[in-house]
Design a protein around this motif. Structure first.
Motif: not given
Length: 334
Positions: A195-224
């Motif tokens: 699960r460390a590799k997060v892939t697209a569940p469907v085809s579509g357009w990415v929106a509201n993306l402000d995720l950057r390398p180095g950010a700490l994320v929590a399980p089940n926390g919406p990112l974009f």
């Protein structure tokens, strides 16, 4: 000549009245609304494991295909957890095997104790016969009795130990409860690593993306978000006076404000069970004395049957549209 003005005025009144009647008839047969907006499925992308973001493979508004890599989480901690789970599983298997080996040893002890009890019982029987004949003293009979009782107690102890060992070991090998629990933890650690590799569940357009390398994320926390490019529909709010002629399956003409001149086709899919005001955060309360009647609007779901032929005319969620429903089929069916 003096009657010309009244005649012209009368003709004008008749023309206006006729025009209004024709407009009313048209609006009755072809109800329309501007209070309609383009919709699609919008998915919230969230990781199922926490950690530090290692790489982000997409950018804002990028189109992705199902299965494309979105971002990756650092796997150092997850790999350590997997190794710990593997060690726990190996330990459980070893302990189970040791318990099975103990069963063999304890079974041998039971056989030895049973044989010793048999010898002690035979010795007691012989001593008892000699005692009854007066050939041995009471002390010899007491000693034989004690030896027999001790042998019986040793057998009982050995059998109890064997039963306890069997209970601890449970079934053999991988069916042992402790082994099954350790195996489940190992499987979970392997799943979390994948699960460390997060892939697209469907085809579509990415929106509201402000995720950057180095950010700490929590399980089940919406990112974009991911706007799916599959099904598109329109939520149109019609006046309650228009609902009498609306039916699922009726054809719809759709005009999108951002693309003037573009006309798409759709179909009435369903009619809302309640007005928009009923499901709002603060439903209206009409208990006061200065109540004013307001025509309510009801949501109508319209499935979009066609797409723009021009690839540059991308459909966008929330776009304003104008929809017109063709209800003439009701009159033709009568």
């Amino acid at each position: 000549m003096k009657y010309l003005k009244p005649i012209i005025l009368a003709l004008a009144v008749v023309a206006v009245g006729g025009g209004l009647w024709l407009w009313w008839q048209h609006e009755s047969i072809y109800p329309s609304t501007d209070d309609a907006y383009l919709k699609a499925n919008v998915l919230s992308i969230a990781p199922q494991v926490g950690g530090k973001v290692e790489t982000v493979s997409v950018s804002q508004n990028q189109h992705v295909t199902k299965g494309d890599l979105l971002f990756r989480i650092d796997t150092t901690d997850l790999e350590a957890s997997l190794k710990a789970a593997q060690a726990a599983y190996d330990t459980a298997v070893q302990q189970t095997n040791a318990s099975i080996t103990d069963l063999s040893s304890l079974s041998g002890r039971v056989d030895s104790a049973r044989a010793a009890l048999t010898d002690a019982q035979d010795a007691y029987d012989r001593t008892d016969k000699l005692f009854k004949l007066g050939d041995v003293a009471q002390a010899a009979l007491d000693q034989a009795t004690t030896t027999r009782d001790q042998a019986k107690a040793a057998l009982d102890t050995a059998e109890a130990g064997l039963a306890s060992a069997r209970q601890r070991a449970g079934q053999a090998g991988k069916d042992n409860p402790a082994v099954r629990a350790a195996k489940a933890q190992l499987a979970l650690a392997q799943i979390n690593l994948s699960r460390a590799k997060v892939t697209a569940p469907v085809s579509g357009w990415v929106a509201n993306l402000d995720l950057r390398p180095g950010a700490l994320v929590a399980p089940n926390g919406p990112l974009f978000s991911l706007v799916e490019d599959g099904d598109w529909w329109i939520d149109a709010n019609f006046k309650e006076t228009d609902l009498a002629r609306l039916r699922p399956g009726q054809p719809v003409t759709v005009n999108i404000d951002m693309y003037p001149g573009l006309t798409l086709e759709g179909t009435v899919q369903s009619l809302g069970a309640g007005s928009g005001a009923v499901f709002s955060l603060l439903p209206p309360q009409n208990a006061s004395g200065n109540w004013v009647k307001v025509t309510q609007r009801f949501p109508v779901r319209i499935a979009l049957d066609t797409r723009p032929d021009d690839s540059t005319m991308q459909l966008r969620v929330g776009a304003s549209t104008r929809v017109t429903v063709d209800t003439s089929g009701l009159d033709a069916a009568k």
